[in-house]
Design an enzyme around this catalytic site. Structure first.
Site, PDB file in Angstrom:
ATOM      1  N   SER A 182     -19.915  57.414  13.292  1.00  6.60           N
ATOM      2  CA  SER A 182     -21.143  56.881  13.866  1.00  6.60           C
ATOM      3  C   SER A 182     -22.044  58.046  14.288  1.00  6.60           C
ATOM      4  CB  SER A 182     -20.816  55.928  15.020  1.00  6.60           C
ATOM      5  OG  SER A 182     -21.936  55.128  15.340  1.00  6.60           O
ATOM      6  N   GLN A 183     -22.521  58.091  15.545  1.00  8.46           N
ATOM      7  CA  GLN A 183     -23.453  59.155  15.920  1.00  8.46           C
ATOM      8  C   GLN A 183     -22.837  60.537  15.762  1.00  8.46           C
ATOM      9  OE1 GLN A 183     -24.491  58.019  19.955  1.00  8.46           O
ATOM     10  NE2 GLN A 183     -22.945  59.353  20.862  1.00  8.46           N
ATOM     11  N   MET A 221     -20.393  56.775  19.840  1.00  5.47           N
ATOM     12  CA  MET A 221     -20.898  56.273  21.105  1.00  5.47           C
ATOM     13  C   MET A 221     -19.847  55.448  21.848  1.00  5.47           C
ATOM     14  SD  MET A 221     -24.120  53.654  21.556  1.00  5.47           S
ATOM     15  CE  MET A 221     -23.330  52.364  20.576  1.00  5.47           C
ATOM     16  N   HIS A 231     -19.135  47.823  11.335  1.00  3.53           N
ATOM     17  CA  HIS A 231     -19.242  49.232  11.696  1.00  3.53           C
ATOM     18  C   HIS A 231     -17.881  49.844  12.054  1.00  3.53           C
ATOM     19  CE1 HIS A 231     -21.630  52.689  12.752  1.00  3.53           C
ATOM     20  NE2 HIS A 231     -21.109  52.755  13.961  1.00  3.53           N
ATOM     21  N   ASP A 241     -22.453  45.936   8.281  1.00  2.00           N
ATOM     22  CA  ASP A 241     -22.669  46.557   9.587  1.00  2.00           C
ATOM     23  C   ASP A 241     -23.577  45.708  10.467  1.00  2.00           C
ATOM     24  OD1 ASP A 241     -23.243  48.436  11.719  1.00  2.00           O
ATOM     25  OD2 ASP A 241     -22.589  50.012  10.342  1.00  2.00           O
TER      26      ASP A 241
END
Length: 300
Positions: free
Chosen positions: A109-110, A35, A283, A227
């Site tokens: 991540s995504q 993202m 993260h 995270d």
């Protein structure tokens, strides 16, 4: 964050590949950024590419760009229907002659769950190993902070999620709503989530999805132990909140998804195909040393 040489910079990431001189034996690598990132920042994805190429000389590395420009690539990570993004990526991979023999995939991540959708929906060319670095495989129920310069966008996204994550307009145009998983509204999630509920078999069993995912040699899931961006962090290991509340979490093995083996994860686990890695840090923060020790072996 200590490292050998220097620490891996924070995202965004880079779109780059090598020409015909790559080593014939090297398995190509496909990367999907997260993202607020783009394909082409040399301080991030380019940095990861360089780490891989230092140890696997000549390897072909493709970092996916969604859209015709870097600006579009960043915007699409917030506002483009994920199903359309997955279809576009499947088309890119099918047309790339470097990948016709198969490839490894690494999503950040995504990008981790998006590449899992590619594995489930598009088995040709074949994906051998999927490495999910901080991917939210059971979705998120919170949006604590945003990467880089995107805080104003995240403020707007939070408002949209509060207004109605499962309304048709929000689902079709807001990426983060498409993996929003509300444990207090499980029925709405199952019925109205246009992306995550589908790839997680929440509305029924798609045997093709299950068969394709089980064809992976390895499915590696990396969780960041400190995270502050993913809520809940256990989603990075395919766990989530217990249904009906948003306090206590359960690991993958206690979920119905695993117990009923809706995706084949139980069978993959018993076959030694699932790998759960934990790394100290927030993260997407890791060091070169950690990457070389724990990730590189899955790419060779």
């Amino acid at each position: 964050m200590a490292a050998v040489g220097r620490a891996v910079p924070a995202l965004p990431w880079l779109w780059l590949w090598l020409g015909p001189g790559r080593a014939a034996a090297a398995v190509p690598l496909v990367i999907w950024h997260g993202m607020g990132d783009s394909c082409c920042n040399p301080l991030s994805m380019g940095y990861v590419r360089d780490m891989v190429q230092r140890r696997i000389p000549g390897v072909y590395v493709l970092s996916l760009r969604i859209g015709s420009s870097l600006v579009q690539d960043v915007e699409n990570s917030f506002f483009m229907n994920v199903n359309d993004q997955v279809r576009e990526v499947c088309d890119q991979l099918a047309k790339d002659p470097h990948l016709k023999g198969g490839y490894n995939a690494m999503g950040f991540s995504q990008g981790g769950q998006f590449l899992r959708a590619v594995a489930q929906r598009c088995p040709s060319p074949p994906m051998f190993t999927l490495i999910s670095v901080g991917g939210q495989h059971q979705g998120v129920y919170g949006f604590p902070r945003c990467p880089g310069e995107s805080s104003h966008i995240c403020d707007w996204i939070r408002k949209m999620l509060d207004l109605g994550a499962y309304t048709q307009a929000v689902q079709e145009h807001l990426v983060q709503a498409q993996y929003w998983h509300d444990p207090l509204k499980e029925e709405d999630y199952r019925k109205k989530s246009i992306f995550l509920a589908d790839i997680n078999q929440e509305r029924g069993i798609n045997e093709t999805y299950k068969k394709n995912l089980m064809a992976l040699k390895k499915f590696v899931m990396v969780k960041f132990l400190n995270d502050t961006m993913v809520d809940p962090p256990i989603s990075e290991w395919f766990g989530f909140y217990k249904s009906g509340q948003a306090k206590d979490t359960i690991p993958l093995k206690e979920t119905f998804l695993y117990k009923e083996d809706r995706l084949g994860l139980q069978e993959m686990d018993k076959a030694g195909k699932l790998v759960f890695l934990g790394v100290e840090g927030d993260h997407l923060h890791f060091t070169e040393e950690w990457f070389y020790t724990h990730i590189l072996p899955f790419l060779q």
